[in-house]
Write an enzyme that holds these catalytic residues in place. Structure first.
Site, PDB file in Angstrom:
ATOM      1  N   ARG A   6      40.126  77.043  57.036  1.00 43.77           N
ATOM      2  CA  ARG A   6      41.551  77.390  57.174  1.00 43.77           C
ATOM      3  C   ARG A   6      41.757  78.740  56.478  1.00 43.77           C
ATOM      4  NH1 ARG A   6      45.975  79.150  54.467  1.00 43.77           N
ATOM      5  NH2 ARG A   6      45.657  77.669  52.770  1.00 43.77           N
ATOM      6  N   GLU A   7      41.857  78.749  55.158  1.00 41.67           N
ATOM      7  CA  GLU A   7      41.992  80.025  54.441  1.00 41.67           C
ATOM      8  C   GLU A   7      40.854  80.968  54.829  1.00 41.67           C
ATOM      9  OE1 GLU A   7      44.449  80.950  51.916  1.00 41.67           O
ATOM     10  OE2 GLU A   7      43.544  82.907  52.280  1.00 41.67           O
TER      11      GLU A   7
ATOM     12  N   HIS B 122      46.810  72.428  58.044  1.00 41.21           N
ATOM     13  CA  HIS B 122      47.741  73.182  57.222  1.00 41.21           C
ATOM     14  C   HIS B 122      48.786  73.788  58.147  1.00 41.21           C
ATOM     15  CE1 HIS B 122      48.750  76.985  55.000  1.00 41.21           C
ATOM     16  NE2 HIS B 122      48.648  76.211  53.951  1.00 41.21           N
TER      17      HIS B 122
ATOM     18  N   ARG C   5      51.128  66.628  51.959  1.00 40.29           N
ATOM     19  CA  ARG C   5      51.310  67.486  50.796  1.00 40.29           C
ATOM     20  C   ARG C   5      52.421  68.476  51.086  1.00 40.29           C
ATOM     21  NH1 ARG C   5      48.223  72.901  50.208  1.00 40.29           N
ATOM     22  NH2 ARG C   5      49.834  73.337  51.739  1.00 40.29           N
TER      23      ARG C   5
ATOM     24  N   THR D 240      50.060  83.018  45.876  1.00 42.01           N
ATOM     25  CA  THR D 240      49.791  83.620  47.175  1.00 42.01           C
ATOM     26  C   THR D 240      49.399  85.089  47.074  1.00 42.01           C
ATOM     27  OG1 THR D 240      51.414  82.075  48.025  1.00 42.01           O
ATOM     28  CG2 THR D 240      50.819  83.908  49.468  1.00 42.01           C
TER      29      THR D 240
ATOM     30  N   HIS E 101      46.388  76.472  44.451  1.00 41.77           N
ATOM     31  CA  HIS E 101      45.780  77.430  45.378  1.00 41.77           C
ATOM     32  C   HIS E 101      45.919  78.817  44.755  1.00 41.77           C
ATOM     33  CE1 HIS E 101      44.813  78.811  49.540  1.00 41.77           C
ATOM     34  NE2 HIS E 101      45.595  79.828  49.250  1.00 41.77           N
TER      35      HIS E 101
ATOM     36  N   HIS F  88      44.837  82.900  44.804  1.00 45.46           N
ATOM     37  CA  HIS F  88      44.180  84.087  45.355  1.00 45.46           C
ATOM     38  C   HIS F  88      43.562  84.894  44.222  1.00 45.46           C
ATOM     39  CE1 HIS F  88      44.788  84.150  49.716  1.00 45.46           C
ATOM     40  NE2 HIS F  88      45.641  83.192  49.417  1.00 45.46           N
TER      41      HIS F  88
ATOM     42  N   HIS G 221      17.441  89.294  24.225  1.00 45.68           N
ATOM     43  CA  HIS G 221      17.775  88.128  25.041  1.00 45.68           C
ATOM     44  C   HIS G 221      16.509  87.378  25.460  1.00 45.68           C
ATOM     45  CE1 HIS G 221      22.115  89.067  26.479  1.00 45.68           C
ATOM     46  NE2 HIS G 221      21.905  89.636  25.323  1.00 45.68           N
TER      47      HIS G 221
END
Lengths: 447, 447
Positions: A46-47, A106, A166, A200, A227, A229, A324
């Site tokens: 979807r996204e 969605h 939702r 968003t 959610h 971004h 390291h």
């Protein structure tokens, strides 16, 4: 781990044993925390389809959905069936696969969209509407009363079909807090499965996230989904902090693909969560499949895995500086909290450069099955640093220096005397006990 | 902005005007916050040299140092002069460049290292020692009393030379908090310029960072510097949260290059900070040079800019979903807090795909200098979605559909009758008013 989390936790197989304190684990004072009790809503289909390069065929969508299901994600979210005719058909096809993960789609907060969505066979519908002044003014142009009425109508309709629902605001962090809490309280009373908060525009910061989620947690009884971004690089940290504040579900996509530079990435969030609660993460998700899934999606959308990707970036488990490397060789936990073997990967000590240390060289000597003292390893290290100051080195270069040095110190004292009559070649062959190309002799000082 | 920050702020040119509240700005309740008063320690030439692929020639180091200085970083940190002979020479060369940025070098907490460092001409020395039980046991093997004594000796020596001195612990989040605060309090009394906190293993989370920095802030009077690795994807968020808690300086490198998958990236932190205080960031840093600097370093270490990089990733300002594009076209702030023009970049509305919306198509129609009604744009949008369901589209495909549709509706009614005798070709040429390849005629339904 808090008492509350212990109750929530569905491990069941064994009584929790006392274990070493993990400073990166859930904070015992966080009674709201779901760090040890989170779920994933995987939104690559979807996204991720909103990523600039994404064009998924039906076959590719099915392949990705199956891989995500096998990995163990809790939900798979699909593009709205009203986006296009093929989107609707693909949604129906994926619902028929019989996956363990629940399938969501969605949609906008419209009855037109909801009617199409519930017919696809999905297990739940994710409804979203913009509540910020920006989106109310420039996107849909509706006021809060209209938004609330639409939400009630759509929610009651979806609930009547017996599937999950939702309700999420969009651009939540630029929405009026009173408007937000009002509408969340209303939809919670109607009985949504979860409410969503969405960053968003990708500009929320962790403490802001904590405050909003915690406040919302005091207003609603249902689960909270988040959610984030990634425009300002905080999507993983915001997700973690949201869980600390009591959110339960996080939206992710493979490599974070989505609008602009995307959302919280699946792999990066796994890195974050395994540092906090390794037991919970390993009990739910097949982490050793992560690399394959990232390769599958990166090929589908034609991007490279970022060089600095958590876990699967080519250098995520490569150690270079001398200080390291020394410690990592003594105990990997010194500079590495993530265990590469949890992901089916291995660590690598990079020793062919001017920052190298003698401990790294000593380990390489041992890998080559050679016997040298610490003092001798230090001499070789000094040679490696000198050569590395002049040009980039590869492993063969260092191996040559080591083997030549080893050859020289193991040459009988008679060698310099007999070198003139050709004995040197024979001795050279005798000492080529390690594999790899025959070493080129280097000048040796000292010892 | 807090009263304290207003006092700190060195803008000076104008009296601050009342401005729109920025929800991503500094929290007015954070009296400790340095979000509007931070400094950058740029470590591409130290931490970045520990990146697996890094080999910088002297010329490349100088080029990078000059570019960073021009960008406006406050400090440039270089590899220890004891790492190799060339490292020492390069340190001296960069000190002689006369840059505005202060030059630092980064050494172990040993007098041997300190004596070499102060002779290079640096403006300051960053001293580091491992304080966690892991590093004390597996790295240097020293106890806290030894560490404290070494620190005091080195600090007093460096101070005697009249240059800046920082004392940092390593792996701070796995160190005993009492040990940590004790040693920081001790070195603060001697008079260090700053103390450092380092998340050496990259597993700290934002609230943990906030707590430690805030506690430390109550113990020392000097500035606090923070260094965050990115193994679990939180390096940018941790840096921001550290500033909120009162840290003043953040270590960054270009693209975040460093050990393993690196540290807080310069570009990503700029994205985070400009969302919080655009005025302060623009007053200090030349953001339009960011892309060039990232290209310079990515070429030097032979990596690609990650597709999802904040700001400069190829899709960071690309908008795709129909609902996003519509709002962005009406007001960019709806889905975009970062202004691409601040970075010398432009936004792009992606319209050639099945998630497109008619507002994006309408804008493309206007870009092509064509006149069509909203209803006509919606018909074209439906055609684009149908074709995009079948195969990936490029811009030419969409332009063809638009132009063909425009041609058809502007063809005189007589056209269908005369098509048989060759008039069609002439009319086709007449209507090719937009640039680009001659459109291929598409079937037109409706109207």
């Amino acid at each position: 781990m808090t008492a509350e989390n212990t109750t929530y936790k569905k491990v069941g197989e064994s009584i929790p044993q006392p274990r070493q304190v993990n400073p990166y684990g859930p904070n015992p004072a966080d009674y709201l925390s779901n760090v040890s009790n989170f779920q994933l809503i995987e939104s690559t289909l979807r996204e991720g389809e909103q990523f600039a390069n994404a064009f998924f065929t039906t076959e590719k969508k099915i392949e990705i959905a199956k891989a995500l299901d096998d990995f163990g994600v809790d939900y798979i979210e699909l593009t709205s069936p009203v986006a296009s005719e093929q989107s609707r058909k693909d949604c129906e096809s994926i619902c028929k696969l019989g996956l363990k993960a629940k399938i969501l789609t969605h949609i906008r907060c419209h009855m037109d969209d909801a009617r199409v969505a519930v017919e696809t066979g999905v297990d739940g519908v994710d409804v979203v509407i913009g509540t910020s002044q920006f989106l109310r003014q420039y996107s849909h142009g509706k006021d809060m009363q209209y938004i609330t009425n639409s939400a009630i109508e759509v929610i009651q309709y979806v609930k009547s079909k017996g599937i999950e629902i939702r309700f999420s605001s969009e651009d939540s962090f630029r929405s009026d807090i009173v408007d937000l809490l009002n509408i969340y309280k209303t939809v919670d009373k109607i009985g949504v499965n979860r409410v969503g908060i969405a960053d968003t525009v990708g500009c929320a910061n962790p403490r802001q996230v904590y405050d909003l989620v915690r406040t919302l947690k005091s207003v609603v009884h249902c689960d909270i989904e988040c959610h984030f971004h990634n425009d300002t690089g905080c999507a993983i940290a915001n997700a973690y902090t949201a869980l600390e504040a009591g959110a339960r579900l996080i939206d992710v996509s493979v490599l974070g693909i989505g609008e602009r530079n995307g959302i919280t990435p699946l792999g990066g969030l796994m890195a974050r969560m395994i540092a906090a609660d390794r037991e919970y993460v390993l009990s739910k998700y097949k982490l050793h499949k992560l690399r394959d899934i990232e390769n599958l999606v990166s090929e589908a959308v034609q991007v490279n895995i970022p060089f600095n990707n958590p876990i699967t970036g080519f250098c995520a488990f490569t150690h270079k500086a001398g200080i390291h490397s020394k410690a990592i060789l003594a105990n990997p936990s010194t500079y590495e909290i993530l265990n590469p073997s949890d992901f089916g990967l291995t660590r690598y000590i990079h020793f062919a450069h001017r920052l190298t240390g003698w401990n790294a060289i000593k380990t390489r000597v041992e890998q080559l099955n050679l016997k040298l003292t610490d003092q001798q390893c230090k001499i070789i290290t000094s040679k490696v640093k000198s050569l590395a100051d002049i040009r980039p080195l590869n492993i063969d270069d260092v191996d040559s220096i080591i083997k030549d040095y080893h050859a020289d110190i193991n040459t009988p004292q008679i060698f310099p005397k007999s070198a003139a009559n050709g004995t040197a070649d024979i001795i050279d062959e005798d000492i080529s006990i390690a594999d790899g190309p025959a070493p080129k002799r280097a000048k040796v000082n000292g010892h």
